[in-house]
Design an enzyme around this catalytic site. Sequence first.
Site, PDB file in Angstrom:
ATOM      1  N   ASP A 125       0.840  -1.191   0.000  1.00 12.91           N
ATOM      2  CA  ASP A 125       0.000   0.000   0.000  1.00 12.91           C
ATOM      3  C   ASP A 125       0.877   1.244   0.000  1.00 12.91           C
ATOM      4  OD1 ASP A 125      -2.441   1.281  -0.115  1.00 12.91           O
ATOM      5  OD2 ASP A 125      -2.666   1.392   2.067  1.00 12.91           O
ATOM      6  N   HIS A 132      -3.686  14.094   1.229  1.00 14.03           N
ATOM      7  CA  HIS A 132      -3.865  13.196   2.383  1.00 14.03           C
ATOM      8  C   HIS A 132      -2.624  13.260   3.281  1.00 14.03           C
ATOM      9  CE1 HIS A 132      -4.932   9.718   4.786  1.00 14.03           C
ATOM     10  NE2 HIS A 132      -3.804   9.111   4.430  1.00 14.03           N
ATOM     11  N   ARG A 141       1.945  16.110  13.306  1.00 13.34           N
ATOM     12  CA  ARG A 141       3.210  16.815  13.533  1.00 13.34           C
ATOM     13  C   ARG A 141       2.992  18.305  13.286  1.00 13.34           C
ATOM     14  NH1 ARG A 141       4.321  12.854  10.100  1.00 13.34           N
ATOM     15  NH2 ARG A 141       4.583  14.388   8.439  1.00 13.34           N
ATOM     16  N   GLU A 197     -10.522   4.062   4.170  1.00 17.64           N
ATOM     17  CA  GLU A 197      -9.657   4.871   3.307  1.00 17.64           C
ATOM     18  C   GLU A 197     -10.067   4.624   1.859  1.00 17.64           C
ATOM     19  OE1 GLU A 197      -5.529   4.080   4.353  1.00 17.64           O
ATOM     20  OE2 GLU A 197      -5.593   5.669   5.865  1.00 17.64           O
ATOM     21  N   GLN A 238      -3.233   2.376  15.263  1.00 13.16           N
ATOM     22  CA  GLN A 238      -2.181   2.945  14.413  1.00 13.16           C
ATOM     23  C   GLN A 238      -1.342   3.983  15.167  1.00 13.16           C
ATOM     24  OE1 GLN A 238      -3.851   4.690  10.842  1.00 13.16           O
ATOM     25  NE2 GLN A 238      -1.863   5.161   9.950  1.00 13.16           N
ATOM     26  N   LYS A 251      -3.833  -2.089  10.102  1.00 13.00           N
ATOM     27  CA  LYS A 251      -4.196  -2.225   8.696  1.00 13.00           C
ATOM     28  C   LYS A 251      -4.380  -3.676   8.255  1.00 13.00           C
ATOM     29  CE  LYS A 251      -3.327   2.189   7.576  1.00 13.00           C
ATOM     30  NZ  LYS A 251      -4.249   3.064   6.842  1.00 13.00           N
ATOM     31  N   SER A 255      -9.073  -5.409   4.187  1.00  8.79           N
ATOM     32  CA  SER A 255      -9.060  -4.401   3.118  1.00  8.79           C
ATOM     33  C   SER A 255     -10.004  -4.945   2.050  1.00  8.79           C
ATOM     34  CB  SER A 255      -7.664  -4.217   2.526  1.00  8.79           C
ATOM     35  OG  SER A 255      -6.740  -3.878   3.538  1.00  8.79           O
TER      36      SER A 255
END
Length: 422
Positions: A125, A132, A141, A197, A238, A251, A255
């Site tokens: 991925d 994004h 951050r 996502e 995450q 993750k 999916s």
Amino acid sequence: MTNIDHTHSLAANTWVPCEGERNDFPIQNLPWGVCEKNGIVVAICDQAVVLRKAIDDGKLQFADDIACALKDDSLNAFMSLGKDTWKHVRHELFSMLSGEPCPEVLCPIASLQLIVPAKIGDYTDFYAARNHATNVGKMFRPDSDPLMPNYLHLPVGYHGRASSIIISGSEVRRPHGQLKPDDSAPIFAPCKLLDYELEFGAFIGSGNAIGNRISMDDATEHLFGLVILNDWSARDIQKWEYQPLGPFNAKNFASTISPWIVTIDALAPFRQPGPARLEGDPAVLEYLLPMADDVFDINCCVSISSEKMRNEHVASLQLTKSSLTNLTWSFAQMLAHHTSTGCPMKSGDLIGSGTISGETKDSRGCLLELTWRGTEPFDLPDGTQRRFLLDGDELTIKAWCESDGATRIGFGACSGIILPAN
Ligand code: CA
């Protein structure tokens, strides 16, 4: 556009009855799938050609290696035969479906149990949309440049988990995981910040031997086709686990992909130059220099419905409208970079684009961005609020291509319902 031929013509027609203007699968599309009982199928309107039946009945005639691959129970062998064979078979299918009617080779799509169409050996991925990456960088951050120093120089990715790729319509179980509340020691509990996502996936058709690179010159020609991909993400898992080696359990629980692979051949009328670089961006190194038509102009939208909304027949709420033109790196660049070390790709491997967010709020491709980490919740028509996904929520992604001079083609849908943790 050298790849456009009679199979893309606006005038092309089929004897299969096609109702409505919003048909995803006109004869110009011919996407590939696999169903549990009948093996490999190709969609046409609301029907599917069963390849085994069409070959056994003599309606399609191929050399032995092609016929054998098309009668298999996954697309890997056919994918490995390469672009000239894919085009040849597309042309033969087109002839059959526009020639003498043979409805006995068809099955209604609604009657098929579609499965993941290839044995996916490896899944990678990427993180290829700068909007994004910028939004996530700003959230996590806030005191530094939102894009990491490498971001505009190489397509960032991580090796994912092929075993958890599931087909549209499969339920998604809310995962447990290790979470770190701000004011206490880590706990093991069901994920509270479950997200989707909006992504696309590219299936590798013909691969490369270990030690060899795939160059930008023919990277797109190694791709068999594209599917919609929803990379379900556990944001709280995450946040605690991702440093220093990137996503792991956040993750790897599910999916979801759409069942029909729209081929690169079918997408020929919807290719564009790019991806565009912005003023001031660094130049890309030569091995990543784009070709004239690496970008696919594909529209996509995301909608949500709660269990209550579905029970009361309330229409789903659209969350996002985006486009693959928002990707900063093309699938060709992802593939060229992935193999730049000589890493071998195999037929049926899957690469994901990363979340496809645009510049505007209504084009953000996940709830993390749409609700800005849960600080800007939104209302559903049933009177409830959402920051992240709740049990019973159904998420659906649809995608399609349209442009002047071409027939609209679609990808169908990629959807899943969240089940409670067990
Ligand atoms: Ca992702």
